[in-house]
Enzyme design. Structure first.
Site, PDB file in Angstrom:
ATOM      1  N   GLU A   1      -4.550   7.845  -2.976  1.00  0.00           N
ATOM      2  CA  GLU A   1      -5.076   6.561  -2.523  1.00  0.00           C
ATOM      3  C   GLU A   1      -5.408   5.648  -3.691  1.00  0.00           C
ATOM      4  O   GLU A   1      -5.380   4.423  -3.558  1.00  0.00           O
ATOM      5  CB  GLU A   1      -6.303   6.770  -1.649  1.00  0.00           C
TER       6      GLU A   1
ATOM      7  N   HIS B   1       0.836  -1.207   0.000  1.00  0.00           N
ATOM      8  CA  HIS B   1       0.000   0.000   0.000  1.00  0.00           C
ATOM      9  C   HIS B   1       0.872   1.258   0.000  1.00  0.00           C
ATOM     10  O   HIS B   1       0.675   2.164  -0.816  1.00  0.00           O
ATOM     11  CB  HIS B   1      -0.907  -0.022   1.228  1.00  0.00           C
ATOM     12  N   GLU B   2       1.844   1.303   0.901  1.00  0.00           N
ATOM     13  CA  GLU B   2       2.698   2.492   0.993  1.00  0.00           C
ATOM     14  C   GLU B   2       3.600   2.628  -0.233  1.00  0.00           C
ATOM     15  O   GLU B   2       3.932   3.746  -0.638  1.00  0.00           O
ATOM     16  CB  GLU B   2       3.518   2.458   2.284  1.00  0.00           C
TER      17      GLU B   2
ATOM     18  N   HIS C   1       1.807   4.718  -2.754  1.00  0.00           N
ATOM     19  CA  HIS C   1       1.994   6.150  -2.500  1.00  0.00           C
ATOM     20  C   HIS C   1       3.393   6.599  -2.938  1.00  0.00           C
ATOM     21  O   HIS C   1       3.555   7.642  -3.588  1.00  0.00           O
ATOM     22  CB  HIS C   1       1.844   6.440  -1.005  1.00  0.00           C
TER      23      HIS C   1
END
Length: 489
Positions: free
Chosen positions: A284, A254-255, A258
């Site tokens: 997101e 997930h990170e 980003h």
């Protein structure tokens, strides 16, 4: 020098100082000594005072009045610079500085309260944060207080628009959830001990698979996973539970979403208003498509299963197909960051309603825990046993990020649109994922979206990438197809 050149030179210095402030925040959440909290709060407050003075410097207004754009990118720089100046000028220096100081302190108090399962000392700090955020919203508002805060994270969005989107999404999400939970094909949770060091080795493999540039980044542990920085210094964190490896692995992926957005922005935009992601909803979209449509696909989980077997031996999962079902297991758990794709947006809808009530003054901080627990049981059918399962689980409110939560669901919607467009144009995505590489997908995302940074407004950014206006339909169709296949519903 022209007025445009003078303005952008000034903005470059301001952005550089903002990166320094961001690095102090990264340090605070990763390696700062616990005893340094009060000193760090003063450091951050002092730097915020400098930044606020620069962001409200009256010369900006003069430069903006005289500057002439010679390209669409320069016109967008002027537009964003004017927007930033107008918003910053409405906030008194005292308020900006006090918010920086208080949220730095509050974050540490939250972390201690979460660890101790005791919100006693956190509630007064949170009440002060809410009071200051209400004051900030009143300075910025031209109507609804919550919309004024939301605009910091998703420019142009309103609570009415988002509320209508949630109202359209909820019936299909709940209906699919009930079908899934009503089947007998629910996989058992993974039961094993997964040592931290091995988890972090696999997390690094995952980050590399999704294109994270380690020469410009690093991976550390924190209480709440986050990404910090832009351009040539973009750092990510994760957290580890030795009983739940998916927490670490999918927080990392997930990170990385980003981080790859920030690493992928055109270097020519560095230290300008175009040099960061355009909104948190668009941000997101990157983290969620990396984590879910790509990272939780059967192709990538097949690759990940082999890495897990190599690291942990027999950990109780018979084969890659069963592992894919385990990764996508649907259960009404307490923790948002660990939620499956069906429940995740229901977590956000609850937070959206609660924080709107707080900012509007319809609910006070002292009533928050009970309101959370009551709403959670109604929405998820399970009771909250301890504060870390409930209103203490997220860092956002402690640091004043009111208006941030709905961008998570907006990011899911955007990710659904991007996935639909990408899959229709790019061949070989699943073959590459099965071999441990997300390159065909990530190259498409970099070219269509990431490299443009803040060049276009949020919805236009998604529409340009996809070729159609964003809407929730592709996300809901994807969820129906994916979980219908896994659970036979």
């Amino acid at each position: 020098m022209t007025a445009y050149a003078e303005l952008t030179a000034f903005l470059r210095e301001t952005e550089a100082l903002a990166y320094v402030a961001e690095r102090l925040g990264w340090d605070q959440e990763t390696i700062m000594p616990r005893g340094a909290a009060a000193q760090r709060a003063e450091e951050i407050a002092a730097l915020e005072a400098v930044l606020h003075a620069r962001r409200t410097d009256p010369r900006i207004e003069d430069w903006l009045a005289r500057a002439e754009a010679t390209s669409p990118a320069e016109a967008r720089v002027l537009d964003l610079a004017g927007r930033s100046y107008n918003r910053a000028s409405r906030i008194p220096a005292r308020l900006a500085t006090e918010l920086a100081r208080l949220t730095s302190l509050s974050q540490g108090i939250w972390a201690e309260a979460r660890a101790a399962e005791d919100p006693t000392h956190f509630l007064p700090a949170l009440a002060e944060v809410v009071a200051l955020k209400r004051e900030e919203a009143a300075c910025l508002s031209e109507g609804d207080l919550y919309d004024a805060l939301l605009d910091d994270y998703e420019p142009g969005a309103t609570h009415r628009q988002l509320g209508a989107m949630f109202d359209r999404m909820r019936p299909r999400l709940v209906a699919l959830r009930e079908k899934v939970l009503g089947t007998e094909r629910q996989p058992d949770p993974v039961g094993h001990v997964f040592p931290e060091a091995a988890q972090l080795r696999i997390a690094r493999i995952c980050a590399t698979a999704f294109g994270y540039d380690w020469t410009c980044g690093r991976l550390d542990n924190s209480v709440h996973p986050f990404t910090s920085g832009s351009g040539r210094d973009v750092r990510i964190t994760t957290r580890v539970s030795e009983s739940d490896p998916f927490n670490c692995l999918y927080s990392t992926i997930h990170e990385v979403g980003h981080a790859c957005y920030e690493q992928g922005i055109d270097p020519d935009y560095a230290f300008t208003p175009l040099g960061r992601g355009v909104s948190m909803g668009v941000h997101e979209s990157q983290s969620r498509i990396y984590e879910n449509q790509l990272g939780r696909s059967s192709a990538f989980t097949g690759f990940l299963y082999q890495r897990m077997v190599e690291a942990f031996g027999d950990f109780g999962v018979a084969d890659a197909e069963t592992f894919h079902a385990c990764v996508n297991r649907v259960t009404p758990g307490h923790i948002r960051t660990e939620a499956d794709e069906l429940h995740y947006n229901l977590h956000i809808m609850m937070r959206f309603d609660l924080e709107r009530a707080l900012i509007a003054g319809k609910m006070e901080v002292g009533d928050l825990e009970e309101a959370w627990n009551t709403r959670f049981e109604a929405d998820f059918g399970v009771k909250v046993a301890q504060p870390s399962q409930g209103f203490l689980q997220d860092v956002h409110w402690s640091v004043g990020l009111f208006g941030y939560f709905p961008t998570y669901s907006l990011g899911n919607v955007y990710a659904g649109c991007l996935n639909k467009a990408m899959r229709s144009e790019v061949e070989g995505i699943d073959d590459a994922l099965a071999a441990g590489s997300a390159r065909p997908a990530t190259e498409w995302l970099r070219e269509r979206l990431q490299r443009h940074g803040g060049l276009r407004p949020p919805r236009e950014t998604i529409a340009q990438a996809c070729g159609f206006e964003p809407n929730e339909g592709p996300l809901l169709d994807y969820l129906d197809a994916k979980f219908g296949a896994i659970y036979g519903v």
